[in-house]
Scaffold this active site. Structure first.
Site, short mmCIF file in Angstrom:
data_model
loop_
_atom_site.label_atom_id
_atom_site.label_comp_id
_atom_site.label_asym_id
_atom_site.label_seq_id
_atom_site.Cartn_x
_atom_site.Cartn_y
_atom_site.Cartn_z
N HIS A 143 0.80 -1.22 0.00
CA HIS A 143 0.00 0.00 0.00
C HIS A 143 0.84 1.28 0.00
O HIS A 143 0.29 2.37 0.02
CB HIS A 143 -0.95 0.00 1.21
CG HIS A 143 -2.02 -1.04 1.11
ND1 HIS A 143 -2.96 -1.06 0.11
CD2 HIS A 143 -2.29 -2.12 1.89
CE1 HIS A 143 -3.77 -2.09 0.27
NE2 HIS A 143 -3.38 -2.76 1.35
N ARG A 194 7.06 -6.22 3.07
CA ARG A 194 5.76 -6.71 2.60
C ARG A 194 5.67 -6.47 1.09
O ARG A 194 5.72 -5.34 0.64
CB ARG A 194 4.60 -6.03 3.30
CG ARG A 194 3.26 -6.54 2.76
CD ARG A 194 2.08 -6.24 3.65
NE ARG A 194 1.63 -4.87 3.56
CZ ARG A 194 0.45 -4.46 4.03
NH1 ARG A 194 -0.36 -5.31 4.64
NH2 ARG A 194 0.10 -3.18 3.95
N ASP A 253 17.37 -11.39 -2.85
CA ASP A 253 18.69 -11.07 -3.37
C ASP A 253 19.11 -9.66 -2.96
O ASP A 253 20.30 -9.39 -2.77
CB ASP A 253 18.73 -11.20 -4.89
CG ASP A 253 18.86 -12.64 -5.36
OD1 ASP A 253 18.97 -13.54 -4.50
OD2 ASP A 253 18.84 -12.87 -6.57
N GLU A 278 -6.46 -12.73 5.99
CA GLU A 278 -7.28 -11.52 6.09
C GLU A 278 -8.61 -11.64 5.37
O GLU A 278 -9.22 -10.63 5.00
CB GLU A 278 -6.49 -10.32 5.56
CG GLU A 278 -5.79 -10.57 4.23
CD GLU A 278 -4.75 -9.51 3.91
OE1 GLU A 278 -4.80 -8.42 4.50
OE2 GLU A 278 -3.89 -9.79 3.05
N ASP A 331 -8.82 -5.67 6.17
CA ASP A 331 -9.33 -6.49 5.06
C ASP A 331 -10.30 -7.55 5.54
O ASP A 331 -11.28 -7.86 4.85
CB ASP A 331 -8.16 -7.13 4.32
CG ASP A 331 -7.42 -6.14 3.45
OD1 ASP A 331 -7.97 -5.76 2.40
OD2 ASP A 331 -6.31 -5.73 3.80
#
Length: 257
Positions: free
Chosen positions: A48, A73, A87, A152, A178
């Site tokens: 977000h 996230r 990586d 969620e 959510d």
């Protein structure tokens, strides 16, 4: 020399409660400031917040040496995106909208090298291996990977016990906003039906060998979630903190001569 130790993963495994905050400015300077505040962990949010691979990597760089462990996230659990951020140096990932044990198993595989997984073994190019400075990175990295999955939706709750049985999942994070929307109460995670679902989920996670996580932006709710079993608990969002502080300051001074 092995891959760096994931202290955040170790603390979860020991059952310690760790307090975190969302980093949503998508800028290394702001995240570096947040990293001096003393939070145990920070979420570099690619779902977000307007982050991309380079901005995520920049924030990982400024948190090196900080007491705040970075949790990245991603907006989705695609194997190619997981490979890139690992990586770049991420060791702990938070993946949204997990609704089945099979989905969780595929995420575990994406975070591990063959034969246990499908992570591409091009570590010579990677910041994670200190650009080949850790000769046995590929052999030791898997043990330091930490996977947190977000549950969620109602479908995720229905599959929660099966998700908790997946080896390689370190924690399950309940997404209250959510979940509330999916249950028919958008914007109201305090509705009694939603709260009951959250309490039940946190309790089931806490009773397993996984860590329970959640976000709350007010103290009373955060304490309630802690009482219900939340172990990795986010208690703030940097963007919201700035917005609130700025508005309070304007309100204080508005109209003064």
């Amino acid at each position: 020399m092995p891959a760096p130790t994931n202290v955040f993963k170790q603390r979860l495994a020991r059952g310690e409660r760790v307090i975190g905050c969302w980093a949503g400015f998508a800028d290394p300077y702001a995240t570096e400031v947040l990293g001096t505040a003393g939070f145990d962990w920070l979420v570099i949010d690619g779902e977000h917040a307007p982050n991309d691979l380079k901005s995520i990597m920049g924030q990982l760089m400024v948190l090196k040496g900080s007491d705040s462990a970075p949790v990245v996230r991603l907006p989705m659990g695609e194997a190619w995106a997981i490979k890139q951020v690992l990586d770049a140096g991420a060791q702990t990932l938070l993946i949204p909208l997990v609704e089945s044990a099979e989905q969780a198993r595929e995420l575990v595989r994406a975070m591990r090298y063959p034969p246990a997984g499908i992570r591409g073994a091009g570590a010579a190019l990677a910041r994670a291996s200190r650009f080949s400075g850790i000769p046995d990175y590929v052999a030791t990295a898997d043990a330091q990977m930490c996977l947190l999955v977000q549950v969620e939706t109602r479908a995720g709750l229905d599959a929660l016990d099966e998700i908790l049985s997946v080896d390689g999942v370190d924690g399950v994070f309940i997404g209250p906003a959510d979940l509330a929307a999916d249950m028919g109460f958008p914007g109201n995670s305090a509705d009694p039906q939603v709260a009951d679902a959250i309490r039940d989920a946190l309790g089931r996670i806490a009773a397993s060998d996984k860590a329970a996580g959640i976000l709350a932006v007010d103290d009373a709710t955060a304490q309630q979630y802690a009482d219900w079993g939340a172990q990795f608990l986010a208690v703030g969002i940097d963007v919201v903190m700035l917005a609130q502080a700025a508005r309070q300051t304007v309100k204080l001074w508005a109209g003064r001569g």
